[in-house]
Write a protein that holds these residues in place. Structure first.
Motif, mmCIF file in Angstrom:
data_model
loop_
_atom_site.group_PDB
_atom_site.id
_atom_site.type_symbol
_atom_site.label_atom_id
_atom_site.label_comp_id
_atom_site.label_asym_id
_atom_site.label_seq_id
_atom_site.Cartn_x
_atom_site.Cartn_y
_atom_site.Cartn_z
ATOM 1 N N SER A 55 0.837 -1.202 0.000
ATOM 2 C CA SER A 55 0.000 0.000 0.000
ATOM 3 C C SER A 55 0.870 1.249 0.000
ATOM 4 O O SER A 55 0.555 2.232 -0.678
ATOM 5 C CB SER A 55 -0.994 0.004 1.159
ATOM 6 N N TYR A 62 1.068 6.170 -7.190
ATOM 7 C CA TYR A 62 -0.069 7.062 -7.433
ATOM 8 C C TYR A 62 0.366 8.528 -7.390
ATOM 9 O O TYR A 62 0.083 9.307 -8.291
ATOM 10 C CB TYR A 62 -1.149 6.788 -6.389
ATOM 11 N N PHE B 114 -4.894 -9.208 -4.254
ATOM 12 C CA PHE B 114 -5.511 -7.958 -3.806
ATOM 13 C C PHE B 114 -4.625 -6.760 -4.131
ATOM 14 O O PHE B 114 -5.127 -5.657 -4.359
ATOM 15 C CB PHE B 114 -5.789 -7.996 -2.299
ATOM 16 N N TYR B 117 -5.288 -5.841 -7.532
ATOM 17 C CA TYR B 117 -6.612 -5.222 -7.548
ATOM 18 C C TYR B 117 -6.510 -3.742 -7.182
ATOM 19 O O TYR B 117 -7.093 -2.874 -7.844
ATOM 20 C CB TYR B 117 -7.504 -5.978 -6.567
ATOM 21 N N LEU B 118 -5.710 -3.444 -6.130
ATOM 22 C CA LEU B 118 -5.526 -2.049 -5.707
ATOM 23 C C LEU B 118 -4.879 -1.225 -6.814
ATOM 24 O O LEU B 118 -5.304 -0.093 -7.100
ATOM 25 C CB LEU B 118 -4.687 -2.010 -4.428
ATOM 26 N N THR B 120 -4.921 -1.838 -10.030
ATOM 27 C CA THR B 120 -5.889 -1.670 -11.125
ATOM 28 C C THR B 120 -6.902 -0.582 -10.793
ATOM 29 O O THR B 120 -7.206 0.275 -11.621
ATOM 30 C CB THR B 120 -6.620 -3.006 -11.369
ATOM 31 N N LEU B 121 -7.409 -0.620 -9.568
ATOM 32 C CA LEU B 121 -8.388 0.391 -9.150
ATOM 33 C C LEU B 121 -7.819 1.790 -9.302
ATOM 34 O O LEU B 121 -8.455 2.679 -9.857
ATOM 35 C CB LEU B 121 -8.758 0.178 -7.679
ATOM 36 N N LEU B 122 -6.585 1.981 -8.801
ATOM 37 C CA LEU B 122 -6.011 3.329 -8.845
ATOM 38 C C LEU B 122 -5.709 3.765 -10.264
ATOM 39 O O LEU B 122 -5.754 4.947 -10.578
ATOM 40 C CB LEU B 122 -4.748 3.386 -7.976
ATOM 41 N N PHE B 124 -7.552 3.176 -12.833
ATOM 42 C CA PHE B 124 -8.776 3.627 -13.485
ATOM 43 C C PHE B 124 -9.454 4.776 -12.750
ATOM 44 O O PHE B 124 -10.029 5.655 -13.364
ATOM 45 C CB PHE B 124 -9.740 2.445 -13.659
ATOM 46 N N GLU B 125 -9.388 4.756 -11.416
ATOM 47 C CA GLU B 125 -10.109 5.761 -10.642
ATOM 48 C C GLU B 125 -9.205 6.872 -10.125
ATOM 49 O O GLU B 125 -9.689 7.902 -9.660
ATOM 50 C CB GLU B 125 -10.804 5.102 -9.436
ATOM 51 N N GLY B 126 -7.901 6.666 -10.166
ATOM 52 C CA GLY B 126 -6.972 7.610 -9.541
ATOM 53 C C GLY B 126 -7.000 8.994 -10.162
ATOM 54 O O GLY B 126 -6.686 9.981 -9.497
#
Lengths: 250, 135
Positions: A55, A62, B114, B117-118, B120-122, B124-126
């Motif tokens: 994370s 990010y 997972f 998954y995190l 991938t999520l970021l 598309f949504e980041g």
């Protein structure tokens, strides 16, 4: 007959019956995971630790991807500018050399650790202690390298959590999202990793002294060395990812 | 061998993977116990493979050839691929996950999905947060 007496009797009966049973899948005769309990729990702890580190590293990715200047260019600091040279010794124009040494030290200490585990399988106490000491020395060398890098960045270069002297040219203040996040993520992630190395060294010292005193020889197995070995390799594994994300990708 | 030798699920096929209870814990008897030299050889082999991968990474990072050939995205992709290969060697050979039972390996490896998954999520949504002004 009271309830307690009845349950005690039932328990005794159960133990008697189960002692006669042959080992099978249904009465615990087979080990589903095939590893000792402590080792399995170490694996699960490392799994949770892997989530913590991932994370942090995903957050790094990010923030790096979203760091933009008003003109659309990336405001992320070029890592080559920050990690250019050997801290306190050589100033500049030697990118990746110092971190290469750090990576080599950590991979090598991983090798000595796995050699200690291998010696433990053979019940070779002397070799276990020898390789554990090599591993501890490797860990201390890595920590010293990190101390050099951190102190150089903080004291000499003036990298702060809210200011970055290496900021991109479009950011004269050194305080935009990309510049500031670089320092914050660098200190958080390498600090968290360094703390793992530090605890690893302490646990290694304890296990090494127990091995030297013959505790595991008396127990009949060197499972504890295997467990601390798993932890140590995990620390190496995290460093492989930190190395790629922070230093290699430019 | 103690009298409590219990079949670990491979009786008759792989006598090397028997589980033997000893005291509080038990040791999975591996091939390496019978051939310590080949195990040590393998450890050093893995070390040199990892060293070679690291040297290759340095070569890619410090010379302009790779970036000229496959572009910056391709270079980053190669870095990730090499990192995952190194991770495979550490987990498989240094942490001996390859020698564990499949149950154990799956219990550790499947939850790691997972993380993908995190990511991938970021991906598309980041971009949502790029519309929020940051200092």
């Amino acid at each position: 007959m009271s309830t307690i007496e009845a349950s005690t009797e039932l328990k005794a009966k159960w133990h008697e019956e189960s002692a006669e049973l042959k080992p099978s899948v249904w009465n615990g005769g087979r080990v589903p995971m095939g590893v000792p309990f402590g080792k399995m729990m170490m694996w699960f702890f490392l799994l949770s630790d892997a989530f913590t580190f991932s994370s942090l590293l995903v957050a790094y990715g990010y923030f790096r991807a979203t760091a933009t200047l008003p003109n659309g260019a990336s405001s992320w600091v070029t890592p080559e500018k920050v990690f250019d040279g050997i801290p306190w010794i050589v100033d500049g124009h030697m990118p990746l050399v110092f971190v290469g040494i750090m990576t080599f030290i950590l991979i090598f200490s991983s090798v000595t650790m796995v050699l200690a585990v291998e010696a433990g399988h053979r019940m070779d106490k002397k070799t276990v202690v020898k390789y554990m000491i090599f591993t501890i020395i490797g860990g201390l060398m890595f920590l010293s390298c990190q101390a050099m890098e951190w102190s150089h960045l903080i004291i000499k270069e003036g990298l702060r959590l809210n200011f970055n002297p290496f900021a991109a040219s479009g950011d004269p203040t050194g305080m935009t999202h990309g510049s500031v996040m670089f320092g914050q993520l660098f200190f958080t992630i390498t600090g968290f990793h360094g703390f793992h190395v530090f605890t690893g060294v302490i646990i290694n010292c304890l296990v090494c002294s127990a091995a030297y005193r013959g505790v595991f020889q008396k127990k009949g197995h060197y499972e504890m060395v295997e467990k601390v070995g798993l932890y140590w390799h995990f620390v190496d594994l995290v460093w492989v990812f930190v190395f790629t994300l922070f230093y290699l990708i430019n | 061998m103690s009298e409590h030798t219990i079949d670990a699920g491979h009786a008759g096929q792989e006598p090397d993977s028997e589980v033997i209870y000893e005291g509080h814990g038990f040791n999975v008897i591996e091939h390496g116990v019978h051939h310590p030299h080949s195990t040590r050889k393998q450890i050093w082999r893995v070390f040199f493979v990892m060293l070679a991968i690291t040297v290759l990474e340095f070569f890619i990072a410090l010379t302009p050839y790779t970036e000229a050939a496959v572009g910056r995205t391709g270079k980053i992709g190669i870095f990730f691929l090499l990192t995952v290969i190194k991770a495979f060697y550490i987990v498989g050979y240094f942490m001996h996950l390859k020698q564990e039972k499949m149950n154990m390996a799956y219990a550790i490896l499947i939850p790691l999905l997972f993380i993908l998954y995190l990511i991938t999520l970021l991906m598309f949504e980041g971009s949502v947060s790029t519309h929020i002004p940051l200092p």
